[in-house]
Scaffold this active site. Structure first.
Site, short mmCIF file in Angstrom:
data_model
loop_
_atom_site.label_atom_id
_atom_site.label_comp_id
_atom_site.label_asym_id
_atom_site.label_seq_id
_atom_site.Cartn_x
_atom_site.Cartn_y
_atom_site.Cartn_z
N LYS A 188 0.88 -1.18 0.04
CA LYS A 188 -0.08 0.04 0.09
C LYS A 188 0.80 1.15 0.02
O LYS A 188 1.54 1.59 0.90
CB LYS A 188 -1.03 -0.02 1.17
CG LYS A 188 -2.05 1.14 1.10
CD LYS A 188 -2.75 1.51 2.09
CE LYS A 188 -1.80 2.76 2.73
NZ LYS A 188 -1.78 3.88 2.02
N GLY A 241 7.04 5.24 8.33
CA GLY A 241 5.85 6.56 8.18
C GLY A 241 6.38 6.90 9.66
O GLY A 241 7.38 7.07 10.48
N SER A 242 5.31 7.95 9.97
CA SER A 242 5.25 8.43 11.32
C SER A 242 4.95 7.50 12.58
O SER A 242 4.60 6.44 12.44
CB SER A 242 4.06 9.35 11.35
OG SER A 242 2.73 8.82 11.38
N GLY A 246 2.75 4.28 13.29
CA GLY A 246 3.30 3.34 13.56
C GLY A 246 2.90 2.57 15.08
O GLY A 246 2.63 1.22 15.30
N CYS A 299 13.38 10.84 6.92
CA CYS A 299 13.37 10.73 8.58
C CYS A 299 14.71 10.58 9.27
O CYS A 299 14.97 10.98 10.29
CB CYS A 299 12.70 9.19 8.86
SG CYS A 299 13.55 7.99 7.45
#
Length: 494
Positions: A188, A241-242, A246, A299
């Site tokens: 995704k 991701g963030s 998470g 990141c």
């Protein structure tokens, strides 16, 4: 890459962009769609299928069939490797169009998209393609009348959720080792960057990957992502991701089948420059490049620069001048060094951080404003602050934009304490000529990667991942295969 700005614009006008999901090897249309908007000019790029639980169910079912009864997990490792190498070859053949797709959908400068993002993707598939038949199981020494085997077997169906800042690199870091291990995948991508992922899936099918082994479902995190995280037939979930999202995936695993969840999350990385740095000007220039590269949407971005007070002004001046000279502009211009942020919403968020920092007393040295508004794109000036309070939001929260905070220190213990004063632990930098200092400080820094006298260096041989709230597990290297395999013990009585 010899194409000019005009060449890329003309190519963009004729570029065919995908829209349907890829499920079980074929395009899958849906009635619901969403529009991908280019941050380059704020204009619509393409309408893509908007997936939810139904599409995730179909994709997971296809991946489950391909794993349980299809050929992929049962192929000889060398044969799986040959398919991955063919994928790399076809990516190379479509490198220009893939780079252009990335540049249009998320704003990465075309030179970086072509020379860095696509190089990383190609190298990833080639590296894992060459690794598949070079792994060994174990046979521990046991009693003379027994035989023990320790084998690694593919874990099953992998759900992979990746962000928009490096849409193909990060997809490759998850998909390639999962495929190398013999797993099947439901990918995704971010709603901001689904187009490049769809192109990658079509390339994989053309390279001979069996149907159902790699599926791509577009959709939002709260709907499609949630459905993937909760699905009981997903054995492993890999997410970049963030930190906030998470945590959601850990909850989804707890509420479903206790699937393993591997997280690569945010960062607030420190970059320490000591007075004995081998080249202070180079250290300062690298600090500037690494916070403004990819628009600061990284990141690992070293958003906290920790400089010894004796060289702080000298370093600051180099960085401020670099920021002023940086060429911000159309990502399709090969001379552009920094393109737009991924979209207007993200631009507004980053500007909110900047305005809050000014309001709380930080000194703005350069930048801090939107630029090129006439384009309709989400462009921001490279921004540098100093005199930031260590407990200020700008010092603690991930901005994910081209915003640098400069802090000073007077002794090494203070520098290490400042560096570790964060909930994150993804990466760190250190500049020193003292070998003992380099070893001692790198051990003291709570980060998954420490760069000494450089930043953002490495290759596929070394793992990537974080500590603390930057996540767990590792991408890249042979260690990545640990996420996608199960360890089995077989004990024979002879």
């Amino acid at each position: 890459m010899d194409a000019t700005h005009d060449d890329w614009i003309r190519r963009a006008q004729t570029l065919q962009l995908p829209g349907p999901h890829i499920i079980d090897g074929v395009e899958h249309e849906t009635d619901d769609t969403f529009t991908v908007v280019s941050p380059r000019d704020g204009r619509p790029l393409a309408d893509v299928a908007d997936g939810g639980a139904a599409e995730i169910n179909e994709a997971v079912a296809a991946a489950r069939r391909a794993f349980d009864s299809g050929p992929w997990p049962r192929l000889a490792p060398a044969e799986r490797g040959r398919v991955l190498l063919r994928i790399a070859d076809l990516i190379q053949a479509e490198r220009a169009d893939l780079a252009l797709t990335v540049s249009l959908e998320m704003g990465k400068p075309i030179t970086d998209a072509h020379d860095i993002e696509l190089r990383a993707l190609i190298n990833t598939f080639r590296w894992y393609g060459q690794l598949t038949d070079k792994l060994a199981d174990e046979s521990p020494h046991t009693a003379p009348d027994t035989l023990a085997l320790v084998t690694r077997e593919p874990a099953g169906v992998v759900g992979a959720v990746v962000p928009w800042n490096f849409p193909l690199t990060l997809a490759g870091w998850k998909v390639a080792p999962a495929l190398a291990a013999g797993c099947t995948v439901v990918l995704k991508p971010s709603e901001n960057s689904p187009l490049s992922a769809l192109r990658l899936a079509k390339i994989a099918t053309a390279a001979g990957l069996p149907h159902g082994v790699l599926n791509v479902v577009n959709g939002s995190g709260p709907i499609a992502g949630r459905a993937l995280g909760l699905h009981p037939d997903v054995d492993v979930l890999a997410f970049t991701g963030s930190t906030a999202v998470g945590r959601q995936y850990l909850r989804y695993a707890a509420d479903s089948n206790l699937k393993r969840v591997w997280l690569e999350l945010g960062g607030k990385s420190p970059n320490i420059i000591l007075p004995d740095a081998p080249d202070v000007e180079k250290a300062a220039a690298t600090a500037a490049w690494s916070i403004f590269f990819n628009q600061g949407e990284m990141c690992t971005a070293p958003s906290r620069l920790l400089v010894h007070s004796s060289i702080a002004e000298r370093v600051s001046e180099v960085i401020v001048e670099r920021a002023r000279a940086l060429r911000v502009g159309d990502p399709l211009d090969p001379s552009t060094e920094m393109g737009p942020l991924v979209g207007q919403d993200h631009l507004d968020r980053v500007l909110g951080h900047i305005h809050a920092a000014v309001d709380t007393g930080a000194r703005l040295r350069v930048g801090g404003e939107r630029t090129l508004p006439q384009t309709g794109g989400a462009y921001l000036q490279p921004t540098v602050f100093d005199r930031v309070a260590p407990n200020a939001a700008l010092a603690r929260e991930e901005v994910f934009g081209p915003v640098l905070s400069i802090f000073t220190f007077d002794d090494l213990d203070e520098a290490v304490a400042l560096a570790n004063a964060t909930d994150y632990g993804l990466a760190a930098g250190l500049w020193t000529s003292n070998l003992s200092t380099a070893h001692q400080v790198s051990r003291a820094l709570r980060a998954g990667t420490v760069w000494v006298n450089c930043y953002e260096e490495g290759d596929l041989t070394v793992p990537f991942g974080g500590m603390k709230q930057s996540g767990n597990g590792r991408d890249k290297s042979a260690h990545a295969l640990e996420k996608y395999t199960e360890v089995k013990t077989t004990w024979f009585q002879l």
